[in-house]
Design an enzyme around this catalytic site. Structure first.
Site, mmCIF file in Angstrom:
data_model
loop_
_atom_site.group_PDB
_atom_site.id
_atom_site.type_symbol
_atom_site.label_atom_id
_atom_site.label_comp_id
_atom_site.label_asym_id
_atom_site.label_seq_id
_atom_site.Cartn_x
_atom_site.Cartn_y
_atom_site.Cartn_z
ATOM 1 N N CYS A 1 25.878 -76.700 25.061
ATOM 2 C CA CYS A 1 25.951 -78.133 24.747
ATOM 3 C C CYS A 1 25.382 -79.059 25.809
ATOM 4 C CB CYS A 1 27.407 -78.519 24.486
ATOM 5 S SG CYS A 1 28.226 -77.510 23.235
ATOM 6 N N HIS B 1 29.670 -85.350 26.046
ATOM 7 C CA HIS B 1 29.649 -84.091 26.808
ATOM 8 C C HIS B 1 28.647 -84.117 27.972
ATOM 9 C CE1 HIS B 1 30.398 -79.468 26.502
ATOM 10 N NE2 HIS B 1 30.994 -80.047 27.544
#
Length: 584
Positions: free
Chosen positions: A108, A164
């Protein structure tokens, strides 16, 4: 040549290449290694559109809608002959340009950081793992982000969904990194209804944010629907004629936990595998969301001057319902199943639509491409690792990209079978790294789990399947594949073509000399949500100085011994164990 990954002073490409091994990109070309026909037979239907071109002037820069899904595998979309039905995505892709030689990163944070900065991980210090919720780490402050560039060019910028990229300081938040508004979650994984996010037993907190405040009142609403509603609200309240719009919609779906409203599961009741059934339902919810967004683009007058980009962030997790079949590997690996991405561009502004593009494109390329579309000149993208690929996408021209550095991670578990000797004295093959040049792809170290996982059809998934390929081949630390001829990575040519291996090892050495130190600090106990009102929020004051305990492996004959004592190594071993047990 250094016998392990080390930081060296930055030098120009010509000086570095000459000083290292004498190899260069030109020698790769002269030896015929970059022979892949980028302009080979595509499913092309030429439809010239005189309203817009790669360099043609336009009355107003286009509205840009970038849609990213999380953990959606290569085989998890209808047009790849999947058992998942995605009629909206299929239609948008069919009427646009499908990117069938498109690369992302295997997890991610790396994909998102490279999208936002246009730079490889080795140039931002984020080349190792992900940013954990309790780490005092985030996107480096010296990086000018894509939304900041677009703001300079007159865009209204909005982000909805998963961030993130760190949040330990307020300066790390999306609203401080170029987005006028933000609505979403800051950590890597949350419950789709309660928005609780956990980073270990008892370390859970609420993670849904409106700007820089906690959005407590939204609990109980399914995130895919909630994010879609927010995007439609932005479109409804903005004047498309007055200012160009950039929306980064970063869906949480289809990352675990596998959750969706019941009505999306019912159409897949025939799928025996429970995880696959739930996963398919989540993909269908995303497909419906994209339909509602494209409807809003038309309704509110954006569509005719818009560019819609669809991309996943990394490969799928087979044991969580995802499928990368027939590619090798999965999320978290540098096999094609981890880094080959789903992607397409849909826009009335494309000159040649309804085709499949085999142009080489990497996620870093969106930064200069979108800055170019917005009317920015090359000075605004100086120093980035991406290329402006708009003409390759829109006009079917040759891609300016010939090479991709997938990554060099000096902190990942070193391969026991690797050594400088096995790297021909050029590169220590114990180090995890991967690079592609033209047709060729090289992997060193431990690339990650390398099985070919077939589509899941059984109610359960036999644990023994996890080890199908793990012990059938002797341990090694170098692989070479001709990806154009062998996209499934079944025929390792490292022993037959040592000349190519040496060339690509030399390229790794060159890139490594441009790397910055790894930013991977220890976890900070002050981040505990219980100390911050029950939510994941910034916990370090902006005036507090950073004390990075970054780790960067230098030339050291005792690196194996010291690595075992490293806290970063022990942490990542635990993290890797969780990955293998399907918890990430």
């Amino acid at each position: 040549v250094c016998d392990c990954v080390c930081r060296a002073p930055q030098v120009t490409e010509t000086m570095a290449t000459t000083a290292l091994t004498g190899f260069s990109m030109m020698s790769l070309l002269s030896l015929g290694y970059l022979t892949w026909d980028l302009m080979g037979p595509n499913q092309v239907e030429n439809e010239p559109d005189q309203t817009f071109g790669g360099r043609s002037p336009i009355p107003q820069p286009p509205h840009i809608i970038f849609i990213m899904t999380d953990d959606q595998g290569f085989n998890d979309i209808g047009y790849h002959s999947s058992d998942i039905r995605t009629p909206v995505l299929d239609k948008l892709a069919a009427d646009g340009v499908k990117l069938e030689n498109y690369y992302i990163q295997p997890i991610c944070t790396p994909s998102r950081s490279q999208l936002i900065t246009g730079r490889y991980q080795i140039h931002t210090g984020l080349q190792h793992s992900i940013i954990r919720p309790r780490q005092p780490n985030c996107l480096p402050f010296d990086q000018v982000t894509l939304p900041q560039r677009l703001q300079e060019l007159g865009y209204s910028t909005h982000m909805v969904g998963k961030w993130h990229l760190g949040f330990y300081k307020k300066e790390c938040l999306p609203t401080r990194r170029g987005f006028d508004t933000y609505f979403g979650s800051l950590t890597g994984s949350v419950n789709y209804y309660t928005y609780d996010s956990c980073d270990g037993p008892g370390l859970c907190g609420f993670d849904l944010h409106e700007g820089e405040s906690v959005a407590w009142g939204q609990r109980g609403k399914y995130s895919t629907h909630l994010y879609t509603q927010r995007v439609r609200k932005i479109l409804a309240t903005h004047d498309p004629q007055s200012q160009p719009l950039f929306i980064f919609l970063s869906f949480q779906a289809v990352h675990t936990p596998l959750q969706s409203p019941r009505e999306y599961i019912y159409p897949y009741r025939g799928l025996e595998n429970v995880a696959r059934r739930k996963y398919a339902a989540m993909v269908s919810a995303v497909d419906e969301a994209v339909r509602n967004i494209t409807y809003a683009l038309r309704k509110y007058g954006y569509y005719q001057n818009s560019v819609i980009i669809f991309s996943t962030d990394n490969g799928g997790q087979p044991l969580s319902g995802g499928s990368n079949w027939p590619l090798r590997g999965r999320k978290g690996t540098y096999w094609e199943g981890g880094v080959r991405g789903l992607g397409f561009v849909h826009s009335p502004l494309l000159r040649k639509r309804r085709r499949v593009s085999k142009a080489l494109v990497h996620i870093t390329d969106w930064y200069p491409t979108l800055v170019g579309l917005a009317g920015g000149n090359e000075s605004l993208t100086k120093g980035v690792d991406g290329y402006n690929v708009w003409e390759a996408i829109s006009e079917d021209k040759e891609s300016p990209r010939l090479e991709i550095l997938h990554n060099i991670d000096p902190l990942y578990n070193h391969a026991r079978s690797g050594s400088l000797q096995k790297g021909y004295g050029i590169w220590n093959t114990a180090i995890q790294a991967s690079i592609r040049a033209g047709d060729w792809k090289l992997l060193t170290g431990d690339p990650g789990y390398g099985d070919w996982t077939p589509p899941q059809t059984l109610p359960g998934f036999p644990a023994g399947w996890w080890n199908l390929e793990r012990h059938t081949v002797p341990r090694k630390s170098v692989w070479l594949f001709n990806i154009s001829g062998d996209p499934y990575e079944r025929f390792d040519l490292s022993e037959q073509r040592p000349d190519v291996v040496k060339e690509l090892l030399a390229r790794l050495v060159y890139y490594n000399r441009t790397a910055v130190p790894v930013r991977y600090p220890s976890e900070d106990p002050r981040a505990d949500p219980h100390l911050n009102g029950g939510a994941w929020v910034p916990w370090v004051g902006d005036e507090e100085e950073d004390s990075w305990d970054s780790v960067y492996q230098r030339k050291n004959k005792d690196w194996k011994k010291k690595l075992k004592l490293s806290k970063s190594r022990s942490f990542f071993r635990r993290l890797n164990t969780r990955i293998m047990s399907n918890r990430i």
